[in-house]
Design a protein around this motif. Structure first.
Motif, PDB file in Angstrom:
ATOM      1  N   PHE A  49      41.021  -4.412  -1.909  1.00 33.22           N
ATOM      2  CA  PHE A  49      41.596  -5.615  -1.325  1.00 33.22           C
ATOM      3  C   PHE A  49      41.907  -6.582  -2.466  1.00 33.22           C
ATOM      4  N   PHE A  50      43.048  -7.259  -2.385  1.00 39.05           N
ATOM      5  CA  PHE A  50      43.328  -8.227  -3.433  1.00 39.05           C
ATOM      6  C   PHE A  50      44.014  -9.470  -2.881  1.00 39.05           C
ATOM      7  N   VAL A  51      43.764 -10.593  -3.575  1.00 38.18           N
ATOM      8  CA  VAL A  51      44.436 -11.864  -3.313  1.00 38.18           C
ATOM      9  C   VAL A  51      45.127 -12.268  -4.598  1.00 38.18           C
ATOM     10  N   GLN A  52      46.426 -12.481  -4.531  1.00 38.22           N
ATOM     11  CA  GLN A  52      47.205 -12.795  -5.730  1.00 38.22           C
ATOM     12  C   GLN A  52      47.237 -14.295  -5.980  1.00 38.22           C
ATOM     13  N   HIS A  53      46.874 -14.685  -7.218  1.00 34.52           N
ATOM     14  CA  HIS A  53      46.970 -16.063  -7.675  1.00 34.52           C
ATOM     15  C   HIS A  53      48.091 -16.149  -8.712  1.00 34.52           C
ATOM     16  N   LYS A  54      48.308 -17.327  -9.256  1.00 29.77           N
ATOM     17  CA  LYS A  54      49.429 -17.510 -10.179  1.00 29.77           C
ATOM     18  C   LYS A  54      49.285 -16.667 -11.437  1.00 29.77           C
ATOM     19  N   ASP A  55      48.104 -16.692 -12.053  1.00 33.76           N
ATOM     20  CA  ASP A  55      47.920 -16.039 -13.353  1.00 33.76           C
ATOM     21  C   ASP A  55      47.083 -14.763 -13.302  1.00 33.76           C
ATOM     22  N   TYR A  56      46.498 -14.478 -12.161  1.00 36.56           N
ATOM     23  CA  TYR A  56      45.646 -13.295 -12.072  1.00 36.56           C
ATOM     24  C   TYR A  56      45.579 -12.840 -10.618  1.00 36.56           C
ATOM     25  N   ILE A  57      44.973 -11.686 -10.422  1.00 32.31           N
ATOM     26  CA  ILE A  57      44.793 -11.117  -9.091  1.00 32.31           C
ATOM     27  C   ILE A  57      43.304 -10.862  -8.886  1.00 32.31           C
ATOM     28  N   HIS A  58      42.760 -11.441  -7.819  1.00 34.36           N
ATOM     29  CA  HIS A  58      41.353 -11.230  -7.488  1.00 34.36           C
ATOM     30  C   HIS A  58      41.235  -9.914  -6.721  1.00 34.36           C
ATOM     31  N   LEU A  59      40.497  -8.978  -7.281  1.00 37.02           N
ATOM     32  CA  LEU A  59      40.431  -7.611  -6.760  1.00 37.02           C
ATOM     33  C   LEU A  59      38.990  -7.250  -6.409  1.00 37.02           C
ATOM     34  N   ARG A  60      38.820  -6.646  -5.232  1.00 33.72           N
ATOM     35  CA  ARG A  60      37.504  -6.154  -4.804  1.00 33.72           C
ATOM     36  C   ARG A  60      37.653  -4.733  -4.279  1.00 33.72           C
ATOM     37  N   TRP A  61      36.566  -3.948  -4.409  1.00 39.42           N
ATOM     38  CA  TRP A  61      36.581  -2.542  -4.005  1.00 39.42           C
ATOM     39  C   TRP A  61      35.441  -2.278  -3.030  1.00 39.42           C
ATOM     40  N   PHE A  62      35.733  -1.558  -1.970  1.00 39.21           N
ATOM     41  CA  PHE A  62      34.711  -1.199  -0.985  1.00 39.21           C
ATOM     42  C   PHE A  62      34.744   0.299  -0.723  1.00 39.21           C
ATOM     43  N   THR A  63      33.565   0.913  -0.689  1.00 42.74           N
ATOM     44  CA  THR A  63      33.417   2.238  -0.115  1.00 42.74           C
ATOM     45  C   THR A  63      33.076   2.044   1.366  1.00 42.74           C
ATOM     46  N   PRO A  64      33.036   3.112   2.157  1.00 40.02           N
ATOM     47  CA  PRO A  64      32.624   2.936   3.552  1.00 40.02           C
ATOM     48  C   PRO A  64      31.186   2.459   3.713  1.00 40.02           C
ATOM     49  N   GLU A  65      30.434   2.421   2.595  1.00 43.09           N
ATOM     50  CA  GLU A  65      29.031   1.999   2.689  1.00 43.09           C
ATOM     51  C   GLU A  65      28.758   0.657   2.011  1.00 43.09           C
ATOM     52  N   ILE A  66      29.369   0.407   0.829  1.00 42.62           N
ATOM     53  CA  ILE A  66      29.006  -0.773   0.035  1.00 42.62           C
ATOM     54  C   ILE A  66      30.224  -1.316  -0.709  1.00 42.62           C
ATOM     55  N   GLU A  67      30.084  -2.557  -1.218  1.00 36.17           N
ATOM     56  CA  GLU A  67      31.052  -3.080  -2.171  1.00 36.17           C
ATOM     57  C   GLU A  67      30.658  -2.597  -3.557  1.00 36.17           C
ATOM     58  N   MET A  68      31.642  -2.116  -4.342  1.00 38.54           N
ATOM     59  CA  MET A  68      31.380  -1.570  -5.665  1.00 38.54           C
ATOM     60  C   MET A  68      31.606  -2.623  -6.748  1.00 38.54           C
ATOM     61  N   ASP A  69      30.893  -2.438  -7.873  1.00 42.25           N
ATOM     62  CA  ASP A  69      31.067  -3.344  -9.010  1.00 42.25           C
ATOM     63  C   ASP A  69      32.239  -2.937  -9.893  1.00 42.25           C
ATOM     64  N   LEU A  70      32.686  -1.673  -9.773  1.00 38.45           N
ATOM     65  CA  LEU A  70      33.767  -1.179 -10.612  1.00 38.45           C
ATOM     66  C   LEU A  70      34.331   0.086  -9.980  1.00 38.45           C
ATOM     67  N   CYS A  71      35.664   0.181  -9.953  1.00 35.51           N
ATOM     68  CA  CYS A  71      36.306   1.380  -9.436  1.00 35.51           C
ATOM     69  C   CYS A  71      37.618   1.592 -10.164  1.00 35.51           C
ATOM     70  N   GLY A  72      37.749   2.726 -10.825  1.00 36.71           N
ATOM     71  CA  GLY A  72      38.939   2.997 -11.619  1.00 36.71           C
ATOM     72  C   GLY A  72      40.133   3.426 -10.786  1.00 36.71           C
ATOM     73  N   HIS A  73      39.930   4.398  -9.887  1.00 38.88           N
ATOM     74  CA  HIS A  73      41.100   4.952  -9.193  1.00 38.88           C
ATOM     75  C   HIS A  73      41.720   3.942  -8.237  1.00 38.88           C
ATOM     76  N   ALA A  74      40.902   3.075  -7.623  1.00 35.10           N
ATOM     77  CA  ALA A  74      41.459   2.064  -6.725  1.00 35.10           C
ATOM     78  C   ALA A  74      42.127   0.930  -7.503  1.00 35.10           C
TER      79      ALA A  74
END
Length: 262
Positions: A49-74
Protein backbone atom coordinates in the motif's frame (compact mmCIF):
# COMPACT_ATOMS: atom_id res chain seq x y z
CA UNK A 1 -14.98 2.51 -0.98
CA UNK A 2 -13.49 1.86 -4.41
CA UNK A 3 -9.73 1.28 -4.76
CA UNK A 4 -7.48 0.39 -7.67
CA UNK A 5 -5.68 -2.95 -7.47
CA UNK A 6 -2.69 -4.09 -9.52
CA UNK A 7 -1.07 -7.52 -9.44
CA UNK A 8 2.56 -7.61 -10.56
CA UNK A 9 4.93 -10.55 -10.99
CA UNK A 10 8.32 -9.40 -9.65
CA UNK A 11 11.85 -10.66 -10.39
CA UNK A 12 10.81 -12.14 -13.72
CA UNK A 13 10.50 -11.14 -17.36
CA UNK A 14 7.30 -13.13 -17.93
CA UNK A 15 3.96 -13.53 -16.21
CA UNK A 16 3.43 -16.61 -14.05
CA UNK A 17 7.08 -16.40 -12.95
CA UNK A 18 8.82 -14.64 -10.09
CA UNK A 19 6.83 -13.55 -7.06
CA UNK A 20 3.33 -12.05 -7.32
CA UNK A 21 2.50 -8.95 -5.28
CA UNK A 22 -0.59 -6.80 -5.15
CA UNK A 23 -0.21 -3.01 -5.19
CA UNK A 24 -2.93 -0.69 -3.85
CA UNK A 25 -2.52 3.12 -4.17
CA UNK A 26 -4.21 5.18 -1.45
CA UNK A 27 -4.97 8.88 -1.09
CA UNK A 28 -4.75 8.62 2.70
CA UNK A 29 -4.00 5.79 5.09
CA UNK A 30 -6.85 3.49 5.98
CA UNK A 31 -7.15 1.70 9.35
CA UNK A 32 -4.63 -1.11 9.75
CA UNK A 33 -7.33 -3.72 10.28
CA UNK A 34 -8.83 -2.82 6.89
CA UNK A 35 -5.42 -3.01 5.22
CA UNK A 36 -5.01 -6.48 6.72
CA UNK A 37 -8.43 -7.61 5.50
CA UNK A 38 -7.62 -6.41 1.97
CA UNK A 39 -4.32 -8.28 2.11
CA UNK A 40 -5.98 -11.48 3.27
CA UNK A 41 -8.57 -11.20 0.50
CA UNK A 42 -5.80 -10.73 -2.10
CA UNK A 43 -4.28 -14.05 -0.98
CA UNK A 44 -0.75 -13.42 -2.25
CA UNK A 45 2.44 -13.34 -0.18
CA UNK A 46 2.55 -9.53 0.06
CA UNK A 47 0.31 -6.55 -0.65
CA UNK A 48 1.96 -3.13 -0.90
CA UNK A 49 0.00 0.00 0.00
CA UNK A 50 1.34 3.45 -0.73
CA UNK A 51 0.45 7.13 -0.30
CA UNK A 52 2.20 9.51 -2.67
CA UNK A 53 3.59 12.79 -1.33
CA UNK A 54 5.39 15.55 -3.22
CA UNK A 55 8.97 14.34 -2.70
CA UNK A 56 8.54 10.74 -1.59
CA UNK A 57 6.14 7.82 -1.42
CA UNK A 58 5.12 6.30 1.91
CA UNK A 59 5.15 2.54 1.39
CA UNK A 60 3.96 -0.28 3.66
CA UNK A 61 3.92 -4.06 3.14
CA UNK A 62 1.51 -6.61 4.58
CA UNK A 63 1.44 -10.39 4.48
CA UNK A 64 -1.89 -12.10 5.24
CA UNK A 65 -0.62 -12.40 8.83
CA UNK A 66 1.51 -9.33 9.72
CA UNK A 67 2.95 -6.02 8.57
CA UNK A 68 6.54 -6.51 7.37
CA UNK A 69 9.56 -4.31 8.07
CA UNK A 70 11.03 -4.92 4.61
CA UNK A 71 9.90 -6.55 1.38
CA UNK A 72 11.86 -6.56 -1.86
CA UNK A 73 9.47 -8.05 -4.40
CA UNK A 74 6.53 -5.84 -3.37
CA UNK A 75 8.81 -2.77 -3.56
CA UNK A 76 9.86 -3.76 -7.08
CA UNK A 77 6.20 -4.36 -7.96
CA UNK A 78 5.24 -0.92 -6.65
CA UNK A 79 7.99 0.76 -8.65
CA UNK A 80 6.87 -1.10 -11.78
CA UNK A 81 3.26 -0.08 -11.17
CA UNK A 82 4.21 3.57 -10.67
CA UNK A 83 6.41 3.70 -13.74
CA UNK A 84 4.52 1.64 -16.32
CA UNK A 85 0.89 2.13 -15.27
CA UNK A 86 0.54 5.30 -13.20
CA UNK A 87 2.87 7.51 -15.25
CA UNK A 88 5.44 8.38 -12.56
CA UNK A 89 7.85 10.70 -14.38
CA UNK A 90 11.13 10.37 -12.50
CA UNK A 91 13.52 7.45 -12.95
CA UNK A 92 14.38 7.72 -9.25
CA UNK A 93 11.64 6.65 -6.84
CA UNK A 94 12.10 7.34 -3.12
CA UNK A 95 10.09 5.29 -0.65
CA UNK A 96 9.76 6.00 3.06
CA UNK A 97 9.32 2.71 4.93
CA UNK A 98 9.76 0.98 8.27
CA UNK A 99 13.33 0.28 7.09
CA UNK A 100 14.02 3.95 6.33
CA UNK A 101 14.39 5.46 2.90
CA UNK A 102 14.57 2.96 0.04
CA UNK A 103 15.55 4.24 -3.39
CA UNK A 104 14.66 2.53 -6.66
CA UNK A 105 16.39 3.55 -9.88
CA UNK A 106 14.57 2.68 -13.09
CA UNK A 107 16.99 1.57 -15.82
CA UNK A 108 14.92 0.58 -18.85
CA UNK A 109 12.97 -2.48 -17.78
CA UNK A 110 15.26 -3.17 -14.81
CA UNK A 111 14.55 -1.82 -11.31
CA UNK A 112 17.62 -1.24 -9.14
CA UNK A 113 16.64 -1.26 -5.47
CA UNK A 114 18.97 0.29 -2.88
CA UNK A 115 18.41 -1.67 0.35
CA UNK A 116 20.17 -1.97 3.73
CA UNK A 117 22.79 -4.69 4.12
CA UNK A 118 22.11 -7.29 6.80
CA UNK A 119 25.27 -9.35 7.08
CA UNK A 120 24.44 -12.55 8.97
CA UNK A 121 26.60 -13.89 11.77
CA UNK A 122 27.39 -17.42 12.92
CA UNK A 123 24.57 -18.97 14.92
CA UNK A 124 23.38 -22.23 16.42
CA UNK A 125 20.54 -24.04 14.70
CA UNK A 126 17.48 -24.48 16.92
CA UNK A 127 16.55 -28.13 17.25
CA UNK A 128 13.01 -27.51 16.03
CA UNK A 129 14.35 -26.12 12.71
CA UNK A 130 16.77 -29.03 12.36
CA UNK A 131 13.94 -31.54 12.88
CA UNK A 132 11.86 -29.91 10.15
CA UNK A 133 14.58 -30.24 7.45
CA UNK A 134 15.02 -33.27 5.19
CA UNK A 135 18.69 -32.30 4.61
CA UNK A 136 20.91 -30.76 7.28
CA UNK A 137 23.01 -27.64 6.49
CA UNK A 138 26.80 -27.34 6.59
CA UNK A 139 26.75 -23.92 8.26
CA UNK A 140 24.24 -21.77 10.13
CA UNK A 141 24.03 -17.96 10.17
CA UNK A 142 21.42 -15.44 11.29
CA UNK A 143 20.39 -11.83 10.78
CA UNK A 144 16.63 -11.18 10.62
CA UNK A 145 16.31 -14.66 9.11
CA UNK A 146 18.16 -17.88 9.74
CA UNK A 147 20.43 -18.55 6.77
CA UNK A 148 21.43 -22.18 6.24
CA UNK A 149 24.33 -22.89 3.90
CA UNK A 150 24.39 -26.17 1.95
CA UNK A 151 26.91 -28.12 -0.11
CA UNK A 152 25.26 -27.79 -3.51
CA UNK A 153 22.44 -26.38 -5.61
CA UNK A 154 21.04 -29.92 -5.80
CA UNK A 155 20.58 -29.90 -2.01
CA UNK A 156 18.61 -26.65 -2.27
CA UNK A 157 16.36 -28.12 -4.98
CA UNK A 158 15.82 -31.35 -3.06
CA UNK A 159 15.25 -30.04 0.46
CA UNK A 160 11.80 -30.68 1.91
CA UNK A 161 10.17 -29.07 4.92
CA UNK A 162 8.06 -30.95 7.46
CA UNK A 163 5.42 -28.27 7.85
CA UNK A 164 3.84 -29.79 10.94
CA UNK A 165 7.15 -29.34 12.77
CA UNK A 166 8.19 -26.14 10.97
CA UNK A 167 5.01 -24.30 11.95
CA UNK A 168 5.93 -24.71 15.62
CA UNK A 169 8.76 -22.19 15.05
CA UNK A 170 8.15 -18.56 16.00
CA UNK A 171 10.45 -16.27 13.98
CA UNK A 172 8.10 -13.30 13.62
CA UNK A 173 8.80 -11.50 11.30
CA UNK A 174 11.63 -13.65 9.93
CA UNK A 175 12.00 -16.92 8.08
CA UNK A 176 14.54 -19.53 7.02
CA UNK A 177 16.80 -19.10 3.99
CA UNK A 178 18.52 -22.13 2.47
CA UNK A 179 21.37 -21.32 0.09
CA UNK A 180 24.35 -22.74 -1.81
CA UNK A 181 26.72 -21.84 -4.62
CA UNK A 182 24.96 -22.10 -7.95
CA UNK A 183 25.80 -24.16 -11.01
CA UNK A 184 25.18 -21.25 -13.40
CA UNK A 185 24.49 -18.41 -10.93
CA UNK A 186 26.85 -17.23 -8.23
CA UNK A 187 24.39 -18.50 -5.63
CA UNK A 188 20.89 -19.91 -5.32
CA UNK A 189 18.39 -19.91 -2.51
CA UNK A 190 14.90 -20.76 -1.29
CA UNK A 191 12.92 -19.12 1.53
CA UNK A 192 10.42 -20.56 3.99
CA UNK A 193 8.20 -18.78 6.53
CA UNK A 194 6.75 -20.66 9.51
CA UNK A 195 3.08 -20.15 10.40
CA UNK A 196 2.46 -18.34 7.11
CA UNK A 197 -0.38 -19.04 4.69
CA UNK A 198 2.26 -19.42 1.96
CA UNK A 199 5.05 -21.69 3.25
CA UNK A 200 7.60 -21.05 0.49
CA UNK A 201 8.02 -17.52 -0.78
CA UNK A 202 8.81 -17.71 -4.52
CA UNK A 203 11.37 -14.85 -4.63
CA UNK A 204 12.43 -12.96 -1.52
CA UNK A 205 14.18 -9.64 -2.08
CA UNK A 206 14.68 -8.91 1.62
CA UNK A 207 16.49 -12.22 2.14
CA UNK A 208 19.12 -10.99 -0.32
CA UNK A 209 20.00 -8.19 2.10
CA UNK A 210 21.82 -11.01 3.93
CA UNK A 211 22.64 -13.28 1.00
CA UNK A 212 24.47 -10.59 -0.99
CA UNK A 213 27.05 -9.52 1.63
CA UNK A 214 27.58 -13.14 2.68
CA UNK A 215 28.26 -14.46 -0.82
CA UNK A 216 30.19 -11.34 -1.84
CA UNK A 217 32.63 -12.01 0.99
CA UNK A 218 32.77 -15.77 0.41
CA UNK A 219 33.23 -15.54 -3.36
CA UNK A 220 35.46 -12.46 -3.31
CA UNK A 221 33.31 -10.45 -5.71
CA UNK A 222 30.81 -7.63 -5.27
CA UNK A 223 28.70 -8.07 -8.41
CA UNK A 224 26.72 -11.29 -8.42
CA UNK A 225 23.86 -13.04 -10.18
CA UNK A 226 21.40 -15.11 -8.18
CA UNK A 227 18.33 -17.27 -8.66
CA UNK A 228 15.70 -18.21 -6.15
CA UNK A 229 14.84 -21.69 -7.31
CA UNK A 230 11.26 -22.09 -6.17
CA UNK A 231 8.74 -23.57 -8.60
CA UNK A 232 8.10 -20.07 -10.03
CA UNK A 233 11.81 -19.16 -10.04
CA UNK A 234 13.19 -15.64 -9.95
CA UNK A 235 16.30 -13.87 -11.22
CA UNK A 236 18.15 -11.24 -9.19
CA UNK A 237 21.12 -9.06 -10.14
CA UNK A 238 23.05 -8.12 -7.03
CA UNK A 239 25.74 -5.70 -5.93
CA UNK A 240 27.45 -5.40 -2.56
CA UNK A 241 28.12 -1.81 -1.46
CA UNK A 242 29.21 -2.34 2.14
CA UNK A 243 26.39 -1.04 4.32
CA UNK A 244 23.96 -1.13 1.37
CA UNK A 245 23.09 -3.66 -1.31
CA UNK A 246 21.64 -3.23 -4.79
CA UNK A 247 18.98 -5.78 -5.68
CA UNK A 248 17.85 -5.52 -9.29
CA UNK A 249 15.19 -7.30 -11.27
CA UNK A 250 12.44 -7.07 -13.84
CA UNK A 251 8.67 -7.24 -13.45
CA UNK A 252 5.52 -7.83 -15.47
CA UNK A 253 1.94 -6.71 -14.92
CA UNK A 254 -0.48 -9.61 -14.52
CA UNK A 255 -3.77 -7.83 -13.80
CA UNK A 256 -5.38 -4.42 -13.33
CA UNK A 257 -8.64 -4.17 -11.42
CA UNK A 258 -10.81 -2.60 -8.76
CA UNK A 259 -11.62 -3.62 -5.22
CA UNK A 260 -14.54 -2.56 -3.04
CA UNK A 261 -14.26 -2.37 0.75
CA UNK A 262 -18.01 -2.30 1.47
Amino acid sequence: MKLDLYQIDAFTDSVFGGNPACVVPLENWLPDDLLMKITQENAVAETAFFVQHKDYIHLRWFTPEIEMDLCGHATLATAHCLKTILGYSSDIIRFETLSGELKVIVDGDVYRMDFPSRMPTKAALPEIISQSLSIQPKEIFKSRDYMLVYESELDIKDIQINRQIFDQINLDPGGVIVTARGLKDDFVSRFFTPQASILEDPVTGSAHCSLIPFWAERLGKNVLEASQISDRNGKLYCENLGDRVIISGKARTYSVGTLWTD
